[in-house]
Scaffold this motif. Structure first.
Motif, PDB file in Angstrom:
ATOM      1  N   LEU A  65       0.822  -1.207   0.000  1.00 17.01           N
ATOM      2  CA  LEU A  65       0.000   0.000   0.000  1.00 17.01           C
ATOM      3  C   LEU A  65       0.861   1.265   0.000  1.00 17.01           C
ATOM      4  CD1 LEU A  65      -2.858   1.170   0.137  1.00 17.01           C
ATOM      5  CD2 LEU A  65      -2.728   1.036   2.615  1.00 17.01           C
ATOM      6  N   VAL A 105      -4.512  -3.625  -2.748  1.00 19.22           N
ATOM      7  CA  VAL A 105      -5.759  -4.365  -2.520  1.00 19.22           C
ATOM      8  C   VAL A 105      -5.495  -5.858  -2.700  1.00 19.22           C
ATOM      9  CG1 VAL A 105      -8.147  -4.678  -3.236  1.00 19.22           C
ATOM     10  CG2 VAL A 105      -7.125  -2.395  -3.301  1.00 19.22           C
ATOM     11  N   LYS A 128      -7.655  -0.978   7.440  1.00 19.18           N
ATOM     12  CA  LYS A 128      -7.023  -1.405   6.191  1.00 19.18           C
ATOM     13  C   LYS A 128      -8.062  -1.466   5.068  1.00 19.18           C
ATOM     14  CE  LYS A 128      -3.269  -4.150   8.213  1.00 19.18           C
ATOM     15  NZ  LYS A 128      -2.666  -5.503   8.298  1.00 19.18           N
ATOM     16  N   SER A 163      -8.122   0.872   1.765  1.00 21.51           N
ATOM     17  CA  SER A 163      -8.180   0.266   0.432  1.00 21.51           C
ATOM     18  C   SER A 163      -9.336   0.834  -0.394  1.00 21.51           C
ATOM     19  CB  SER A 163      -8.323  -1.254   0.552  1.00 21.51           C
ATOM     20  OG  SER A 163      -7.195  -1.820   1.179  1.00 21.51           O
TER      21      SER A 163
END
Length: 316
Positions: A97, A253, A271, A275
């Motif tokens: 990420l 993702v 999280k 995302s």
């Protein structure tokens, strides 16, 4: 050098394939780092990605300084820093990420070097995604994880510079560029491994390598590096930077989902929210053309209404 912003269906599928390969690559990196220290794992990656292919594929037709810059930024710095960041505590899912900050770096650098001015929609989409990155940063804690975050952010900047070199080189063979870029990165990583990790650790790691680590290195080299970067180089060469780089926002993702399934990495609510913001920014970028059409239709309809009302008032 193309500046097209609309990917064909075929190229869209290639972009999504690259996203999947890179998203699952973080699992392979995590497995590899269990037995190999980060610089040695990078050296193994670069060496196997370069040899014997440099004897088969011709050197890209570009100045040597551009090839050197591509290899240093796109491979040596990006992966040396990222592997070390994971080794020092940043989880594979979070690493996938944080690395996507390169999208914003890439757009800024593309404007500086190529005057590729991103549209308002792409800027808005990037800002939406940046909220997701901010959510991640707000949940970072612990000294090791903070170091991992900082190293991965610098790795993202290195990737962005690598994208600029990819576009400057404009190689006829993206795979050839990848192979020669890895050749540049290989001696850098070997030297760093000997200096910081030591010959004893290197020999012990190689002598006690398991089949799972061999499989991980195979995935990192032949799928993530050769196939992934070959496709990426082709897309970067064919389309404008701002049209291609937002697809990498889907990498985390895939990284989160696969890390949760394979490594049992905790998939917390923050999280998921992060995302969603990142995906939302990408969707905003992808549907820019459709959004423009809708807004233009509304604008024309509003103008017609105002014109009709004005004529009606004047008649009376």
């Amino acid at each position: 050098m193309s500046t097209s912003t609309n990917l064909t269906t075929k190229h869209l599928l290639l972009a999504l394939l690259t996203v999947f390969i890179w998203g699952t690559n973080f699992i392979a990196i995590y497995i590899g780092l269990k037995e190999f220290p980060p610089f040695l794992l990078c050296a193994a990656r670069f060496g196997l990605a370069a040899f014997p292919w440099v004897f088969i594929l011709p050197r890209p037709k570009a100045p040597l300084k551009l090839i050197l810059g591509f290899g240093v930024f796109n491979f040596a710095m990006q992966f040396g820093l990222m592997f070390t960041g994971i080794h020092l505590g940043l989880s594979p899912g979070l690493s996938s990420l944080v690395l996507q900050v390169q999208v914003f770096f890439s757009m800024a650098l593309a404007y500086m070097f190529f005057r590729e001015k991103p549209s308002l929609f792409k800027i808005i989409g990037s800002l939406i995604s940046f909220i997701g990155i901010g959510i991640v940063a707000s949940h970072i804690n612990g000294s090791a994880t903070l170091i991992g975050l900082i190293l991965t952010l610098v790795a993202a900047l290195s990737w962005a510079f690598g994208n600029i070199y990819t576009k400057k080189i404009n190689s006829d063979s993206p795979l050839s560029l990848v192979v020669w870029g890895n050749l540049v990165a290989f001696p850098f990583m070997m030297i760093l491994s000997f200096i910081f990790e030591g010959s004893t650790v290197i020999v012990h790691s190689v002598q006690n390598v398991s089949w799972s680590t061999i499989a991980a290195v195979f995935y990192i080299v032949y799928l993530s590096t050769h196939l992934g970067y070959g496709l990426w180089g082709y897309l970067i060469k064919t389309y404008s930077t701002s049209a291609v780089v937002p697809f990498t926002l889907l990498v985390p993702v895939v990284g989160f989902i696969t890390s949760a399934l394979v490594l049992n990495e905790e998939l917390t609510s923050w999280k998921i929210i992060a995302s969603l913001f990142i995906m939302g920014g990408l969707v905003f970028n992808l549907f820019e053309k459709s959004i423009r059409k809708i807004l233009n239709k509304l604008k024309r309809k509003t103008n017609r209404t105002i014109k009709t009302d004005s004529e009606s008032i004047l008649k009376h």
